[in-house]
Design an enzyme around this catalytic site. Structure first.
Site, short mmCIF file in Angstrom:
data_model
loop_
_atom_site.label_atom_id
_atom_site.label_comp_id
_atom_site.label_asym_id
_atom_site.label_seq_id
_atom_site.Cartn_x
_atom_site.Cartn_y
_atom_site.Cartn_z
NE ARG A 67 -3.91 -2.00 2.49
CZ ARG A 67 -4.53 -2.48 3.47
NH1 ARG A 67 -4.34 -1.60 4.52
NH2 ARG A 67 -5.41 -3.70 3.24
CB SER A 160 -8.46 -1.87 3.15
OG SER A 160 -9.34 -2.37 4.42
CG HIS A 161 -9.56 0.78 6.88
ND1 HIS A 161 -8.91 -0.49 6.52
CD2 HIS A 161 -8.96 1.63 7.67
CE1 HIS A 161 -7.76 -0.07 7.44
NE2 HIS A 161 -7.80 0.59 8.06
CG ASP A 325 -13.77 -2.11 4.73
OD1 ASP A 325 -14.43 -2.91 3.99
OD2 ASP A 325 -12.70 -2.15 4.70
CG ASP A 329 -11.85 -6.40 4.10
OD1 ASP A 329 -12.23 -5.17 4.35
OD2 ASP A 329 -10.67 -6.68 4.34
NE ARG A 330 -10.52 -2.96 7.92
CZ ARG A 330 -9.50 -2.82 8.55
NH1 ARG A 330 -9.70 -2.44 9.75
NH2 ARG A 330 -8.21 -3.13 8.34
CB THR A 393 -3.40 -8.00 14.12
OG1 THR A 393 -3.90 -7.71 15.41
CG2 THR A 393 -4.19 -7.32 13.14
CD GLU A 412 -8.25 -9.23 11.96
OE1 GLU A 412 -7.18 -9.87 11.85
OE2 GLU A 412 -8.66 -8.29 11.25
CB SER A 414 -9.32 -3.67 13.19
OG SER A 414 -9.05 -5.11 12.41
#
Length: 602
Positions: A67, A160-161, A325, A329-330, A393, A412, A414
């Site tokens: 990233r 991701s987020h 997100d 996935d969140r 994690t 998780e 998160s």
């Protein structure tokens, strides 16, 4: 090697605009049923070019792939080098003549990246690419497609987020044939190969039109553009009782709202919640996926999902609210004026899964959580008498346990929750799990009777298992050197402390730097988080997060178990204040970082 030398092979046609809304991310209802499917081929042999290149800095691959800021990926050969380094790291039998999946969250740069990845995959002998229409597939959907189509692996284009757009973040990661993120053995090899790369193998083919479903072939290489929703939707129908959920969502006395945050789940919300489950179309907030997420931060928490939080804590709030997100996935779960912590959410899902979700009708095989996540799930595992695992994690640590048949449900703190239906955490799965629990608990309720609410479910859970008060303080974009110095200070404190030492009203049970040995393959990792565990079960944990693209994020986790139901109504920040003050004192966080307050409190 300069990018202009690659340009004839990477960008052979003008960039095509991606439509907005459902058309952009997989099609609306009409498009899903009436899409024109292409089928074309080029009979000539595939022409492969070997393009000289040289290493570029900064391609260390972490647990969530690579990233960086978009502008970094747009530098000469930056993405192309990493993709080629990946192929150089895999055994040829893992991809030559095989099938790979390609998709992402629709953020800025995905369109160009899709063409780069496709052409380098062809140049390295991949037989087929399955790509979501317009390059769109949620992270859970990529895992689902890999598993259903028995692909060799897949690329996920997402940060991701993290925010999207020309000035923000982009990311890439690789998942293996189980649908699981690549292990560290592979990510370490990728990084090693980025340091010595000298050529890029690339197919001389035109850009692929990703806007229409269908198949196009170039010699022995094939690209199939697939609907991003269908395989995932089919899987969800096999996991959950859609008729049960539909019965809840069609009630006139139940209201539901889902915030897609202008991210990838906007492509999935309408076909799943509205078309299949009968929810009111107005229940979808921010449902149009945008390359910059509407200039928002697509992180489903109390700070960034402001519109949903305002709705759920306002007058006349709906009964159930949820958000997902950037890459889907969140998740965040809310009742009417009630927030469910991710740690409680996975525990509640696990405790109710056998009764409410057909996929778990025989009960879960095992439960697991990441180390910083609260111990609420541990207590469910103990009551259900199933194996329990505490892992570092990173979702990849759950995969081996799932593949070995040891794990069914995991989570998780998160905002990641999931099960062994795929090998990624899954935001929409978590929302459907909660809808299933509410539908099951209210299936015999007549219209007009008081419904069992999200808050009722949570409070009943606390009454049975006790409440784990939990909070996380995030200090984002800290200066990296200062953050590392703080962690070094804490390691010195741990080295000097012994069990039994007093910290105010708390007595130290142990302090360590968490390490983990995988019970399936024996692989070991260390330095996964600094823990201060006290004799009453309270915990303080410090970690540096690797999910951002710049700077450092310090995460401080605070937990305290409370068995006394008369104290369960306390606000978490009040209940945890002595531990929070202790954490800030032990770490000297303000001295090292200059921060007076966290960026985000969960």
């Amino acid at each position: 090697m300069a990018l202009h030398h690659l340009r004839p092979y990477l960008f052979s046609t003008a960039a095509r605009p991606v439509p907005h809304a459902a058309a952009r991310a997989g099609g609306g209802r009409a498009r899903r049923s009436l899409a024109v499917v292409r089928c074309s081929s080029a009979a000539q042999a595939l022409k492969i070019k070997s393009i000289p290149t040289r290493p570029v800095e900064g391609q260390k691959t972490g647990t969530s792939g690579l990233r960086k800021k978009v502008k970094v990926f747009q530098q000469e050969n930056y993405l192309a080098n990493w993709i080629q380094a990946l192929f150089n790291s895999l055994p040829p039998e893992d991809y030559v003549g095989g099938t790979l999946v390609l998709g992402g969250d629709g953020r800025y740069f995905n369109k160009n990246a899709s063409q780069i990845i496709t052409k380098i995959a062809a140049g390295n002998g991949v037989g087929k690419i399955l790509v979501g229409r317009n390059g769109v597939l949620s992270t859970p959907a990529v895992s689902a497609v890999i598993r259903k189509r028995q692909a060799n692996g897949g690329f996920i284009m997402s940060a991701s987020h993290n925010p999207g757009g020309p000035d923000n973040d982009w990311g890439i990661k690789f998942n293996y044939s189980s649908g699981q993120p690549a292990p560290e053995t592979i990510t370490d090899q990728i990084y090693g190969n980025t340091l010595s790369i000298s050529e890029i193998k690339i197919a001389d083919i035109p850009d692929v039109d990703l806007s229409s479903l269908g198949v196009v072939s170039y010699g022995e290489f094939t690209v199939e553009v697939i609907d991003p929703v269908l395989d995932y939707l089919e899987l969800m129908e096999n996991v959950f009782d859609f008729q049960l959920i539909k019965g809840l969502l069609s009630r006139p006395d139940f209201r539901f709202v889902f915030d897609a945050m202008h991210a990838v789940t906007g492509a999935y919300a309408d076909p799943i919640f509205v078309e299949k489950l009968g929810a009111d179309p107005d229940c979808i907030l921010n449902g149009i996926p945008l390359e910059d997420f509407g200039n928002g931060h697509p992180d489903p928490n109390l700070t960034y999902a402001k519109e949903l939080v305002f709705t759920m804590f306002g007058s006349g709030a709906p009964d159930f609210g949820a958000a997902s997100d950037g890459d889907g996935d969140r998740n965040m779960i809310l009742g009417r004026r009630f927030f469910v912590t991710p740690s409680d959410s996975v525990a509640i899902i696990a405790a109710n899964a056998q009764a409410a979700i057909p996929y778990f009708q025989s009960g879960p095989k095992g439960l697991a959580r990441s180390m910083p996540t609260s111990g609420a799930l541990d207590r469910v595992a103990d009551k259900l008498n199933v194996p329990f695992f505490e892992v570092p994690t990173g979702w990849k640590f759950f995969g081996n346990l799932m593949d070995a048949g040891k794990l069914s449900i995991c989570g998780e703190e998160s905002f990641g929750t999931g099960s062994d239906h795929i090998r990624e955490k899954d935001g929409i799965w978590a929302v459907l799990a909660w809808l299933s629990i509410l539908a099951h608990r209210n299936k015999d309720k007549k219209v007009g009777e008081r419904l069992v609410s999200v808050e009722d479910v949570a409070r009943e859970h606390w009454a049975t298992y006790g409440r784990n008060f939990f909070s996380r303080y995030d200090y984002e974009d800290c200066e990296s050197e200062s953050a590392n110095n703080m962690m070094g200070h804490l390691r010195d404190v741990i080295a000097k402390n012994k069990p039994g030492e007093k910290y105010g009203d708390y007595t130290l049970q142990f302090a360590d730097d968490f390490s983990y040995t995988d019970p399936v393959d024996g692989s070991a990792v260390s330095k996964q988080g600094l823990r201060f565990v006290f004799t009453d079960g309270s915990r303080i944990i410090f970690r540096l997060s690797g999910t951002g693209s710049a700077g450092a994020t310090i995460r401080v986790y605070i937990e305290q178990f409370e068995p006394d139901a008369s104290k369960h109504d306390l606000d978490a920040q009040i209940a945890l204040k002595p531990l929070i003050d202790l954490a800030l004192s032990i770490s000297k966080l303000k001295d090292f970082t200059g921060r007076d307050k966290p960026t985000v409190i969960t």
